[in-house]
Design an enzyme around this catalytic site. Structure first.
Site, PDB file in Angstrom:
ATOM      1  N   ASN A 147      39.165  61.257  -3.546  1.00 56.96           N
ATOM      2  CA  ASN A 147      38.121  62.246  -3.825  1.00 56.96           C
ATOM      3  C   ASN A 147      37.380  62.684  -2.556  1.00 56.96           C
ATOM      4  OD1 ASN A 147      36.620  59.964  -3.395  1.00 56.96           O
ATOM      5  ND2 ASN A 147      35.908  59.737  -5.507  1.00 56.96           N
ATOM      6  N   ARG A 285      25.897  56.478   0.277  1.00 53.47           N
ATOM      7  CA  ARG A 285      25.342  55.476  -0.624  1.00 53.47           C
ATOM      8  C   ARG A 285      23.820  55.521  -0.534  1.00 53.47           C
ATOM      9  NH1 ARG A 285      29.308  55.826  -2.966  1.00 53.47           N
ATOM     10  NH2 ARG A 285      30.905  54.269  -3.356  1.00 53.47           N
ATOM     11  N   GLN A 314      22.348  52.334  -9.878  1.00 54.78           N
ATOM     12  CA  GLN A 314      22.945  53.390 -10.688  1.00 54.78           C
ATOM     13  C   GLN A 314      23.333  52.834 -12.049  1.00 54.78           C
ATOM     14  OE1 GLN A 314      24.628  56.251  -7.120  1.00 54.78           O
ATOM     15  NE2 GLN A 314      26.053  55.522  -8.619  1.00 54.78           N
ATOM     16  N   HIS A 333      25.407  60.849  -9.719  1.00 55.54           N
ATOM     17  CA  HIS A 333      26.552  60.583  -8.837  1.00 55.54           C
ATOM     18  C   HIS A 333      27.807  61.291  -9.364  1.00 55.54           C
ATOM     19  CE1 HIS A 333      28.646  57.289  -6.231  1.00 55.54           C
ATOM     20  NE2 HIS A 333      29.165  58.480  -6.042  1.00 55.54           N
TER      21      HIS A 333
HETATM   22  P1  NDP Z   1      36.416  56.365   5.720  1.00 59.74           P
HETATM   23  O1  NDP Z   1      36.714  54.927   5.690  1.00 59.74           O
HETATM   24  O2  NDP Z   1      37.508  57.355   5.914  1.00 59.74           O
HETATM   25  O3  NDP Z   1      35.324  56.676   6.838  1.00 59.74           O
HETATM   26  C1  NDP Z   1      34.189  55.897   7.065  1.00 59.74           C
HETATM   27  C2  NDP Z   1      33.776  56.131   8.500  1.00 59.74           C
HETATM   28  O4  NDP Z   1      32.534  55.472   8.723  1.00 59.74           O
HETATM   29  C3  NDP Z   1      34.789  55.579   9.510  1.00 59.74           C
HETATM   30  O5  NDP Z   1      35.118  56.603  10.433  1.00 59.74           O
HETATM   31  C4  NDP Z   1      34.018  54.446  10.157  1.00 59.74           C
HETATM   32  O6  NDP Z   1      34.309  54.284  11.510  1.00 59.74           O
HETATM   33  C5  NDP Z   1      32.603  54.955  10.034  1.00 59.74           C
HETATM   34  N1  NDP Z   1      31.570  53.931  10.207  1.00 59.74           N
HETATM   35  C6  NDP Z   1      31.597  52.639   9.790  1.00 59.74           C
HETATM   36  N2  NDP Z   1      30.442  52.039  10.143  1.00 59.74           N
HETATM   37  C7  NDP Z   1      29.696  52.970  10.799  1.00 59.74           C
HETATM   38  C8  NDP Z   1      28.425  52.941  11.427  1.00 59.74           C
HETATM   39  N3  NDP Z   1      27.670  51.823  11.429  1.00 59.74           N
HETATM   40  N4  NDP Z   1      27.956  54.081  12.018  1.00 59.74           N
HETATM   41  C9  NDP Z   1      28.693  55.214  12.017  1.00 59.74           C
HETATM   42  N5  NDP Z   1      29.917  55.279  11.436  1.00 59.74           N
HETATM   43  C10 NDP Z   1      30.408  54.181  10.833  1.00 59.74           C
HETATM   44  O7  NDP Z   1      35.619  56.655   4.373  1.00 59.74           O
HETATM   45  P2  NDP Z   1      35.412  58.033   3.611  1.00 59.74           P
HETATM   46  O8  NDP Z   1      35.074  59.098   4.575  1.00 59.74           O
HETATM   47  O9  NDP Z   1      36.494  58.246   2.635  1.00 59.74           O
HETATM   48  O10 NDP Z   1      34.120  57.647   2.748  1.00 59.74           O
HETATM   49  C11 NDP Z   1      32.895  57.326   3.391  1.00 59.74           C
HETATM   50  C12 NDP Z   1      31.905  56.806   2.365  1.00 59.74           C
HETATM   51  O11 NDP Z   1      31.559  57.845   1.468  1.00 59.74           O
HETATM   52  C13 NDP Z   1      32.463  55.692   1.452  1.00 59.74           C
HETATM   53  O12 NDP Z   1      32.336  54.419   2.044  1.00 59.74           O
HETATM   54  C14 NDP Z   1      31.592  55.813   0.234  1.00 59.74           C
HETATM   55  O13 NDP Z   1      30.442  55.020   0.395  1.00 59.74           O
HETATM   56  C15 NDP Z   1      31.189  57.281   0.225  1.00 59.74           C
HETATM   57  N6  NDP Z   1      31.852  58.020  -0.862  1.00 59.74           N
HETATM   58  C16 NDP Z   1      31.066  58.627  -1.797  1.00 59.74           C
HETATM   59  C17 NDP Z   1      31.647  59.297  -2.863  1.00 59.74           C
HETATM   60  C18 NDP Z   1      30.788  60.019  -3.856  1.00 59.74           C
HETATM   61  O14 NDP Z   1      31.275  60.287  -4.964  1.00 59.74           O
HETATM   62  N7  NDP Z   1      29.569  60.361  -3.526  1.00 59.74           N
HETATM   63  C19 NDP Z   1      33.087  59.323  -3.058  1.00 59.74           C
HETATM   64  C20 NDP Z   1      33.836  58.774  -1.939  1.00 59.74           C
HETATM   65  C21 NDP Z   1      33.223  58.089  -0.931  1.00 59.74           C
HETATM   66  P3  NDP Z   1      35.701  53.713  12.119  1.00 59.74           P
HETATM   67  O15 NDP Z   1      36.671  53.539  10.988  1.00 59.74           O
HETATM   68  O16 NDP Z   1      36.076  54.783  13.099  1.00 59.74           O
HETATM   69  O17 NDP Z   1      35.323  52.413  12.742  1.00 59.74           O
END
Ligand code: NDP
Length: 385
Positions: A147, A285, A314, A333
């Site tokens: 998603n 989140r 939630q 959400h």
């Molecule tokens: P990904 O795993 O693709 O991306 C997460 C990114 O966050 C990675 O690039 C990671 O860095 C980075 N990251 C981790 N820790 C930190 C930090 N302390 N500071 C800055 N960047 C950081 O996840 P998605 O993009 O798919 O999803 C992200 C979040 O969105 C999910 O964890 C979830 O909580 C939320 N989400 C919400 C949804 C909704 O319905 N509202 C649905 C889907 C997701 P790297 O890997 O480069 O180390």
């Protein structure tokens, strides 16, 4: 025979839909990073149906009962007398969604002696105590990528609606008004503004790509820098940390996972680093931000608007201050559970169950915790502390 315990949000108040606004959804077979969309055998539903609520059962019943397993689906998830707690001690698999999370706390994991798989029908497994799951050798998996675009579209919508003051202007129209000056006295163009995303993972980069044509200056911070090619294609400015980013931009987007050290990452101190009148969008989140600091920043004008779809807990209680704080564009959400998104995460849930029950490896990109440690996507995105 195993018990599969599935927690989904309740059906619509008017009952399970007899028909839909459209006759189908486009077929999406893969994602921008080359990952293929879920491809299970014998999908138990028609894409475009509401499978994310209790009666939809993610379309899993035929498959699981065909194997002789018991499927229990409930939305009653909180408190010691809930259906969830009643079935948890016998469950081999728990399926839950971030939208209506069955919080798998350390205490609940301790009670779930038969649990082998905690499956998130969606993305984001922070409702599971990952450290406790690793210690109990419970595999945690989610439907990575399913998603991401759904959420990215929601972010773009919220950026435009906050900056252009869409929701209050719509309210004037609905109520019979024609108060142009009231509508526009908080309305701006996004063109020329600076936008920054904290985390440029799957969703963060998709947001940057979608906002690029609007003529914004784009910024990001992430533990890993994107390639020079992507940076130059989108004209990105990289920041070593969030503080540097928020000082430079007009609109901030949060897109990082929640884990213990990112909880309340955005607090009074972080807001003080921002330009006055910054907009903040959070579809990552709710707990990434300090709830009351958001309200204070909106009331003082430090934030010009806050929009998102993620709350804690939630469902949010009726008196949660984000429902009534000024200049908010909150929704329940929903961003990652459009009918289009559901079709993919329900298919991915079935694909993961087929791997699990047919002795095949779960795709690496779906794994969060496996064999007692962070694994796959979990090892890249989460920390246990
Ligand atoms: P990904 O795993 O693709 O991306 C997460 C990114 O966050 C990675 O690039 C990671 O860095 C980075 N990251 C981790 N820790 C930190 C930090 N302390 N500071 C800055 N960047 C950081 O996840 P998605 O993009 O798919 O999803 C992200 C979040 O969105 C999910 O964890 C979830 O909580 C939320 N989400 C919400 C949804 C909704 O319905 N509202 C649905 C889907 C997701 P790297 O890997 O480069 O180390």
């Amino acid at each position: 025979m195993a018990k599969v315990l599935c927690v989904l949000y309740p059906d619509p108040q008017a009952g399970y839909p007899p028909h839909y606004a459209r006759d189908g959804i486009p077929t999406i077979s893969g994602y921008a990073n080359g990952q293929t969309a879920p491809a299970p055998n014998n999908l138990g539903f028609t894409p475009g149906e509401l499978v994310g609520s209790v009666s939809g059962e993610l379309g899993l019943r035929t498959y699981l009962e065909g194997l002789g397993h018991e499927l229990v689906v409930t939305s009653d998830k909180d408190g010691p007398d809930s259906e969830f707690e009643k079935h948890l001690p016998d469950a081999e698999v728990v399926i839950s969604q971030p939208f209506w999370p069955a919080y798998l706390t350390r205490e609940r994991i301790a009670k779930a002696k038969k649990l082998r798989l905690a499956l998130t029908a969606g993305i984001g497994s922070d409702h599971v105590d990952l450290d406790a799951a690793a210690r109990a050798k419970v595999t945690v998996a989610e439907v990575t990528g399913s998603n991401s675009i759904s959420v990215a579209e929601h972010v773009v919508m919220m950026v435009l609606s906050l900056v252009r003051n869409y929701l209050p202007s719509h309210e004037y129209a609905v109520k019979g008004g024609w108060n142009i000056a009231d509508c526009v006295s908080r309305s701006y163009d996004v063109e020329g503004m600076h936008f920054g995303t904290v985390a440029a993972g799957r969703i963060g980069i998709a947001v940057l790509r979608r906002l690029h044509p609007f003529g914004l200056h784009l910024h990001y911070t992430d533990p890993h820098r994107l390639s020079e090619k992507v940076e130059s294609e989108l004209g990105l400015t990289y920041h070593p940390d969030a503080v540097s980013l928020v000082k430079a931009v007009d609109i901030v987007n949060l897109q990082m996972p929640l884990y213990p050290s990112t909880e309340h990452f955005f607090d009074d101190k972080m807001f003080a680093h921002m330009k006055r009148g910054t907009y903040l969008v959070n579809t990552a989140r709710g707990k990434l931000v300090d709830r009351d600091a958001v309200v204070r920043a909106l009331e003082s004008g430090q934030l010009a608007g806050y929009a998102g779809d993620v709350w804690y807990p939630q469902p949010a209680p009726a008196d949660h201050p984000w429902r009534t704080m000024p200049f908010n564009g909150m929704t329940p959400h929903i961003s990652g559970t459009s009918l289009s998104a559901q079709a993919r995460y329900a298919a991915g849930t079935l694909e993961i169950l087929q791997s699990f029950y047919e002795g095949k490896p779960i795709r690496e990109e779906y794994l969060i915790v496996d064999a007692g440690a962070l694994a796959g996507t979990g090892a890249k995105s989460y920390k246990l502390t």
